[in-house]
Enzyme design. Structure first.
Site, PDB file in Angstrom:
ATOM      1  N   CYS A 257       0.824  -1.214   0.000  1.00  0.00           N
ATOM      2  CA  CYS A 257       0.000   0.000   0.000  1.00  0.00           C
ATOM      3  C   CYS A 257       0.860   1.268   0.000  1.00  0.00           C
ATOM      4  CB  CYS A 257      -0.982  -0.042   1.169  1.00  0.00           C
ATOM      5  SG  CYS A 257      -2.357   1.130   1.003  1.00  0.00           S
ATOM      6  N   HIS A 342      -3.779  -5.395  -0.049  1.00  0.00           N
ATOM      7  CA  HIS A 342      -3.410  -5.896   1.277  1.00  0.00           C
ATOM      8  C   HIS A 342      -3.447  -7.426   1.328  1.00  0.00           C
ATOM      9  CE1 HIS A 342      -3.290  -2.110   3.616  1.00  0.00           C
ATOM     10  NE2 HIS A 342      -4.088  -1.687   2.645  1.00  0.00           N
ATOM     11  N   GLU A 344      -2.418  -9.211   3.639  1.00  0.00           N
ATOM     12  CA  GLU A 344      -2.604  -9.629   5.035  1.00  0.00           C
ATOM     13  C   GLU A 344      -4.037  -9.446   5.498  1.00  0.00           C
ATOM     14  OE1 GLU A 344      -3.083  -5.440   5.506  1.00  0.00           O
ATOM     15  OE2 GLU A 344      -1.783  -6.600   4.207  1.00  0.00           O
TER      16      GLU A 344
END
Length: 370
Positions: A257, A342, A344
């Site tokens: 990001c 993302h 994660e």
């Protein structure tokens, strides 16, 4: 929708003069921020605690928020960084075996000013048509002093975002069977980045955004993780200049990001603001090497300009299937790769978690001299 007794009137005033009338939820008072929307159906607690929302008023497009309550496990940080919260309806009687409270209680405890019972669909359509704009949530009558309030709203700017959310001192987190030492540069990192590394046998040291290459070298880390974070990536020139030196260390580097955007800027690329950004857990991304389309979680208002990445520096590795914007870069002659989305994500799709495995593989190859 059931309207709770004694609900106080609240207003959302946009920079263009549009007024939405609703009811107050959470903390009361007045707040100004950049109004954005996110399309996630779940993960509202993760949204509320994501430091990337620093300075923003967040609109949930999904019409019912809070149905599974809140708990102390799901936060992505220790506090709420957003400026305000906008929802259509909040669930006053949530049901979940993990819940420890309601969304309204959580907002109040974290001093987040919210508004509900407004037409979030109409608000989202306005943002999609005209772009993100500043706004104010208040429990005061906006009609009585509208022009003065509009001056305040239009004067608002998000400043010093990265430094406002980054930690001040390094903090080390140890796994049970450590194989690697990773430095996590905190530009506003989400806890699940740390968890994703710990579960892959990495000791993780979260370090301030101003940490230098010399300090990382002294730590003896095997790799560097560049986190997500808020604000305009071009704003903090010192952080970009510092990152340039870190990228010259020869260590494996993985950026997510804001880390993706800062790496591009540190490598001679440029970024630009998107009209209304990508925020939500259902963003399609194409891996250009395999041709596979992944469903990803995203939260950003800026993009790396793909054409600004010189061919001798790197190649675009992923693009957004909707608007074809740059979603990833593989850097040449350096052990560096970055993505805009993302991997994660929690809550959100886990399709791209394999990217952490790629990072581990790169550190292992260096360690084993391959």
């Amino acid at each position: 929708m059931q309207i709770l007794e004694n609900s106080k009137k609240a207003y959302l005033l946009l920079a263009d003069g549009t007024v939405f009338e609703g009811l107050s939820v959470g903390a009361q008072g007045t707040t100004i921020g950049e109004v954005v929307f996110t399309t996630g159906m779940t993960g509202y607690q993760e949204t509320l605690t994501d430091p990337s929302y620093y300075g923003q008023i967040v609109t949930q497009t999904f019409p019912l928020i809070g149905n599974y309550g809140v708990n102390h496990f799901d936060g992505e940080s220790n506090k709420c960084y957003l400026k305000g919260y906008i929802i259509r309806e909040w669930c006053e009687v949530p049901s979940n075996f993990r819940m420890e409270g309601t969304i309204a209680e959580f907002l109040k405890e974290n001093n987040v000013i919210g508004i509900y019972d407004i037409d979030t669909r109409a608000l989202t359509r306005k943002i999609r048509e005209y772009g993100v704009m500043n706004g104010m949530i208040t429990d005061q009558d906006v009609y009585a002093n509208k022009q003065t309030l509009l001056q305040e709203i239009n004067a608002f700017e998000i400043k010093d975002a990265i430094r406002s959310v980054s930690i001040e001192q390094p903090v080390k987190y140890e796994c049970e069977h450590p194989e690697f030492e990773v430095a996590l540069l905190d530009y506003g990192y989400k806890r699940n980045i740390r968890r994703s590394l710990l579960m892959r046998n990495c000791n993780v040291t979260a370090v301030p955004c101003t940490t230098t290459a010399a300090q990382l070298k002294e730590m003896g880390v095997d790799g560097v993780m560049l986190s997500n974070g808020p604000g305009d990536p071009q704003e903090d020139k010192d952080i970009i200049n510092n990152l340039q030196e870190i990228l010259q260390m020869g260590l494996p580097v993985f950026g997510i990001c804001l880390g993706h955007q800062l790496t591009a800027l540190a490598s001679g690329g440029t970024t630009q603001k998107l009209k209304y950004g990508h925020r939500g857990a259902n963003q399609p991304v194409i891996d250009l090497e395999s041709g596979t389309t992944y469903v990803t979680s995203q939260n950003h208002g800026y993009e790396v300009v793909a054409a600004s990445i010189k061919p001798e520096i790197g190649t675009v590795s992923h693009i957004n299937a909707n608007d074809r914007s740059c979603e990833g870069v593989e850097y040449k002659n350096k052990n560096i790769f970055t993505v805009q989305f993302h991997p994660e994500a929690c809550g959100g799709p886990a399709d791209t978690g394999y990217l952490f495995d790629h990072f581990i593989t790169r550190m292992r190859c260096i360690k084993e001299g391959k």
